[in-house]
Design a protein around this motif. Structure first.
Motif, mmCIF file in Angstrom:
data_model
loop_
_atom_site.group_PDB
_atom_site.id
_atom_site.type_symbol
_atom_site.label_atom_id
_atom_site.label_comp_id
_atom_site.label_asym_id
_atom_site.label_seq_id
_atom_site.Cartn_x
_atom_site.Cartn_y
_atom_site.Cartn_z
ATOM 1 N N CYS A 1 0.836 -1.212 0.000
ATOM 2 C CA CYS A 1 0.000 0.000 0.000
ATOM 3 C C CYS A 1 0.866 1.256 0.000
ATOM 4 O O CYS A 1 0.610 2.197 -0.763
ATOM 5 N N MET B 1 2.427 1.891 -3.418
ATOM 6 C CA MET B 1 1.461 2.411 -4.388
ATOM 7 C C MET B 1 1.117 3.871 -4.105
ATOM 8 O O MET B 1 1.078 4.696 -5.024
ATOM 9 N N LEU C 1 -5.827 -2.584 0.822
ATOM 10 C CA LEU C 1 -5.191 -2.646 -0.489
ATOM 11 C C LEU C 1 -6.197 -2.331 -1.598
ATOM 12 O O LEU C 1 -5.873 -1.600 -2.536
ATOM 13 N N ASN D 1 -5.860 0.702 -4.185
ATOM 14 C CA ASN D 1 -5.944 0.461 -5.620
ATOM 15 C C ASN D 1 -7.029 1.343 -6.245
ATOM 16 O O ASN D 1 -6.852 1.878 -7.340
ATOM 17 N N LYS E 1 -6.554 4.093 -9.242
ATOM 18 C CA LYS E 1 -7.381 4.076 -10.451
ATOM 19 C C LYS E 1 -8.163 5.375 -10.621
ATOM 20 O O LYS E 1 -8.335 5.860 -11.745
ATOM 21 N N HIS F 1 -2.705 2.723 -13.195
ATOM 22 C CA HIS F 1 -2.894 1.303 -12.915
ATOM 23 C C HIS F 1 -1.545 0.664 -12.583
ATOM 24 O O HIS F 1 -0.486 1.183 -12.955
ATOM 25 N N LEU F 2 -1.621 -0.437 -11.886
ATOM 26 C CA LEU F 2 -0.417 -1.171 -11.507
ATOM 27 C C LEU F 2 0.126 -1.934 -12.706
ATOM 28 O O LEU F 2 -0.617 -2.687 -13.346
ATOM 29 N N LEU G 1 -5.906 -6.656 -6.622
ATOM 30 C CA LEU G 1 -5.415 -5.592 -7.502
ATOM 31 C C LEU G 1 -6.001 -5.660 -8.917
ATOM 32 O O LEU G 1 -5.815 -4.737 -9.702
ATOM 33 N N LEU H 1 3.755 1.956 -11.649
ATOM 34 C CA LEU H 1 2.416 2.363 -12.078
ATOM 35 C C LEU H 1 2.521 3.047 -13.435
ATOM 36 O O LEU H 1 3.543 3.659 -13.752
#
Length: 158
Positions: free
Chosen positions: A47, A50, A79, A83, A87, A92-93, A122, A156
């Motif tokens: 987390c 990200m 998480l 995410n 978004k 995006h990952l 995810l 990302l």
């Protein structure tokens, strides 16, 4: 297309009689993480990675450990929320790479479950999520089975 990287870290003390949850998977052990949430250091590091990639602060800012809302919460929920934040910003990952530092128990047999759980939350293919583990060779608090730590790095894309 623009890319951003993020780095995350988390550490939790281990104590007898608590549940051990890592990567969204319950792992049988005599010790578990002392934490406000479920103590999943692996997910907490992910987390933070990200959030850091987009300069959105850290997990403690979004999910404070003094809030009753997050007491005992499943970290997979955290998480999923992170995410969602990523978004909502149009990102995006691409991939995540997580390193778990834990003396005992051995977790190699749980890694496929962890990768699957993380990929599901995810919304990515499992080959976009790497989970590795190492011991601390008996050194320091982790090596003396007093704690567990995790590092995570993410890429990302927008």
């Amino acid at each position: 297309m623009e890319y951003r990287t993020g780095l995350g870290y988390d550490i939790h003390r281990l104590e007898e009689g608590l549940q051990l949850v890592l990567g969204g998977v319950h792992i049988p052990h005599t010790k578990g993480c002392v934490a406000h949430s479920d103590g999943d250091a692996l997910i907490h590091a992910l987390c933070d990675a990200m959030l850091g990639a987009l300069a959105l602060g850290d997990i403690g800012q979004h999910f404070p450990d003094n809030s009753d809302e997050f007491k005992g919460i499943d970290s997979k929920i955290l998480l999923a929320r992170v995410n969602g934040m990523i978004k909502a910003k149009g990102w995006h990952l691409v991939n995540a790479d997580v390193m778990l530092l834990l003396q005992k128990p051995k977790i190699a047999s749980y890694v496929p479950q962890m990768r699957a759980a993380l990929a599901e939350v995810l919304g990515v293919e499992i080959d976009r999520v790497s989970v590795k583990a190492t011991t601390n060779e008996g050194l320091g608090p982790i090596g003396h089975e007093e704690g567990v730590a995790a590092y995570a790095t993410v890429l990302l894309a927008d």
